[in-house]
Motif scaffolding. Sequence first.
Motif, short mmCIF file in Angstrom:
data_model
loop_
_atom_site.label_atom_id
_atom_site.label_comp_id
_atom_site.label_asym_id
_atom_site.label_seq_id
_atom_site.Cartn_x
_atom_site.Cartn_y
_atom_site.Cartn_z
N ARG A 79 0.83 -1.21 0.00
CA ARG A 79 0.00 0.00 0.00
C ARG A 79 0.86 1.26 0.00
O ARG A 79 0.54 2.26 -0.64
CB ARG A 79 -0.90 0.01 1.23
N ILE A 80 1.96 1.21 0.72
CA ILE A 80 2.89 2.35 0.73
C ILE A 80 3.53 2.52 -0.64
O ILE A 80 3.64 3.63 -1.16
CB ILE A 80 3.96 2.17 1.82
N VAL A 81 3.96 1.41 -1.23
CA VAL A 81 4.59 1.47 -2.55
C VAL A 81 3.60 2.03 -3.58
O VAL A 81 3.96 2.87 -4.40
CB VAL A 81 5.09 0.07 -2.97
N GLU A 82 2.36 1.57 -3.53
CA GLU A 82 1.34 2.07 -4.45
C GLU A 82 1.15 3.58 -4.28
O GLU A 82 1.03 4.32 -5.26
CB GLU A 82 0.01 1.36 -4.22
N ASP A 83 1.11 4.04 -3.04
CA ASP A 83 0.92 5.46 -2.78
C ASP A 83 2.09 6.28 -3.33
O ASP A 83 1.91 7.34 -3.93
CB ASP A 83 0.76 5.71 -1.28
N ILE A 84 3.29 5.78 -3.12
CA ILE A 84 4.49 6.48 -3.61
C ILE A 84 4.49 6.53 -5.14
O ILE A 84 4.77 7.57 -5.74
CB ILE A 84 5.77 5.80 -3.08
N LEU A 85 4.17 5.42 -5.78
CA LEU A 85 4.12 5.40 -7.25
C LEU A 85 3.07 6.37 -7.78
O LEU A 85 3.27 7.04 -8.79
CB LEU A 85 3.85 3.98 -7.75
N SER A 86 1.93 6.45 -7.09
CA SER A 86 0.87 7.37 -7.50
C SER A 86 1.34 8.81 -7.39
O SER A 86 1.07 9.64 -8.27
CB SER A 86 -0.37 7.14 -6.63
N ARG A 87 2.06 9.13 -6.33
CA ARG A 87 2.58 10.49 -6.16
C ARG A 87 3.62 10.80 -7.23
O ARG A 87 3.66 11.92 -7.76
CB ARG A 87 3.20 10.65 -4.77
N LEU A 88 4.47 9.85 -7.55
CA LEU A 88 5.48 10.06 -8.58
C LEU A 88 4.82 10.26 -9.95
O LEU A 88 5.26 11.08 -10.75
CB LEU A 88 6.45 8.88 -8.63
N PRO A 93 6.33 14.89 -15.69
CA PRO A 93 5.93 15.89 -16.67
C PRO A 93 5.37 15.25 -17.93
O PRO A 93 5.76 14.15 -18.31
CB PRO A 93 7.25 16.63 -16.97
N ASP A 94 4.43 15.96 -18.57
CA ASP A 94 3.88 15.47 -19.84
C ASP A 94 4.95 15.51 -20.92
O ASP A 94 5.88 16.32 -20.88
CB ASP A 94 2.71 16.34 -20.29
N GLN A 191 1.32 14.94 -24.19
CA GLN A 191 0.77 13.62 -23.90
C GLN A 191 1.16 13.20 -22.48
O GLN A 191 2.32 13.32 -22.08
CB GLN A 191 1.30 12.58 -24.89
N GLY A 192 0.17 12.73 -21.74
CA GLY A 192 0.45 12.22 -20.40
C GLY A 192 1.35 10.99 -20.48
O GLY A 192 1.15 10.11 -21.31
N ARG A 193 2.34 10.95 -19.61
CA ARG A 193 3.27 9.82 -19.61
C ARG A 193 2.94 8.88 -18.46
O ARG A 193 2.52 9.31 -17.39
CB ARG A 193 4.71 10.33 -19.47
N GLU A 194 3.15 7.60 -18.70
CA GLU A 194 2.88 6.59 -17.68
C GLU A 194 4.19 6.21 -16.98
O GLU A 194 5.19 5.94 -17.64
CB GLU A 194 2.25 5.35 -18.31
N LYS A 196 6.63 3.92 -15.50
CA LYS A 196 6.89 2.48 -15.66
C LYS A 196 8.14 2.09 -14.90
O LYS A 196 9.23 2.52 -15.20
CB LYS A 196 7.04 2.12 -17.15
N ILE A 197 7.93 1.30 -13.86
CA ILE A 197 9.03 0.74 -13.07
C ILE A 197 8.90 -0.77 -13.17
O ILE A 197 7.86 -1.34 -12.85
CB ILE A 197 8.94 1.17 -11.59
N GLU A 198 9.94 -1.42 -13.63
CA GLU A 198 9.88 -2.88 -13.87
C GLU A 198 9.48 -3.62 -12.62
O GLU A 198 10.04 -3.46 -11.55
CB GLU A 198 11.25 -3.36 -14.34
N GLY A 199 8.41 -4.43 -12.77
CA GLY A 199 7.93 -5.26 -11.67
C GLY A 199 7.09 -4.53 -10.64
O GLY A 199 6.69 -5.11 -9.64
N MET A 200 6.77 -3.25 -10.90
CA MET A 200 5.98 -2.47 -9.95
C MET A 200 4.93 -1.68 -10.69
O MET A 200 5.13 -1.26 -11.82
CB MET A 200 6.88 -1.50 -9.15
N SER A 201 3.79 -1.46 -10.03
CA SER A 201 2.74 -0.63 -10.64
C SER A 201 1.85 -0.05 -9.56
O SER A 201 1.70 -0.62 -8.49
CB SER A 201 1.89 -1.48 -11.60
N ALA A 202 1.28 1.11 -9.88
CA ALA A 202 0.31 1.74 -8.99
C ALA A 202 -1.07 1.25 -9.39
O ALA A 202 -1.47 1.39 -10.53
CB ALA A 202 0.39 3.27 -9.09
N ARG A 203 -1.82 0.69 -8.46
CA ARG A 203 -3.14 0.15 -8.81
C ARG A 203 -4.21 1.23 -8.74
O ARG A 203 -4.07 2.19 -8.04
CB ARG A 203 -3.49 -0.99 -7.84
#
Length: 203
Positions: A79-88, A93-94, A191-194, A196-203
């Motif tokens: 849950r912490i990792v997801e929150d951090i990825l969402s903030r990042l 930047p687009d 364009q909005g950028r996604e 991408k961190i290998e093996g990790m994702s924000a749900r």
Amino acid sequence: ADVLGSQEALLGLLDRIQHDDVGVSVVGRGLGNVTESDVNTAHSTGAVIYALGVKPTTTAEALSRDVQVEIKQEKVIYRIVEDILSRLQSLLPDAYVVHELGEMDVLANFRKLDGGWIIGGRVKKDGIKTGVKFRIFHEERIIGEGKVEKLKIGMRDVKKVQPGEECGVQYKGHVKAEIGDRLEFYEEEYQGRELKIEGMSAR
């Protein structure tokens, strides 16, 4: 964190977050409940406090409200990792993308307008349309830019002109396009950028 193993596991995941534009900086760590010292450290560095399986002390919680430091309490690491990825992701930047369109050879300069000009020419390569921007080339050197406001074929307003057609162009710009100049038209897009961190994702 509540135990050393959980803290080390979380830090190990954060080490895997590698990106050219955004990242994570760990400014402090500790075991046990969040203290006033933790809040002061977060306040001085602009950080968020993640409390994994622990809580802030009463005084630390009061101080965090006073100095507006966010304390995020979670019981599981992901849950912490997801929150951090969402903030990042929100900080990422687009991407600025330029789409090259058609070109036009200037055949006539009809008249000056308030803040622009009306010119005539023949379109080549891809087509052009209203609302796009262009560069003005004089002998292969860029001398100015403009934005298309109207296109005319004969007396008829059109939204688009195909290669090979002659048309009138009303544009906004400070530079006068002369006979023999070339216009290169283009569109700009953000364009909005996604993230991408290998093996990790924000749900």
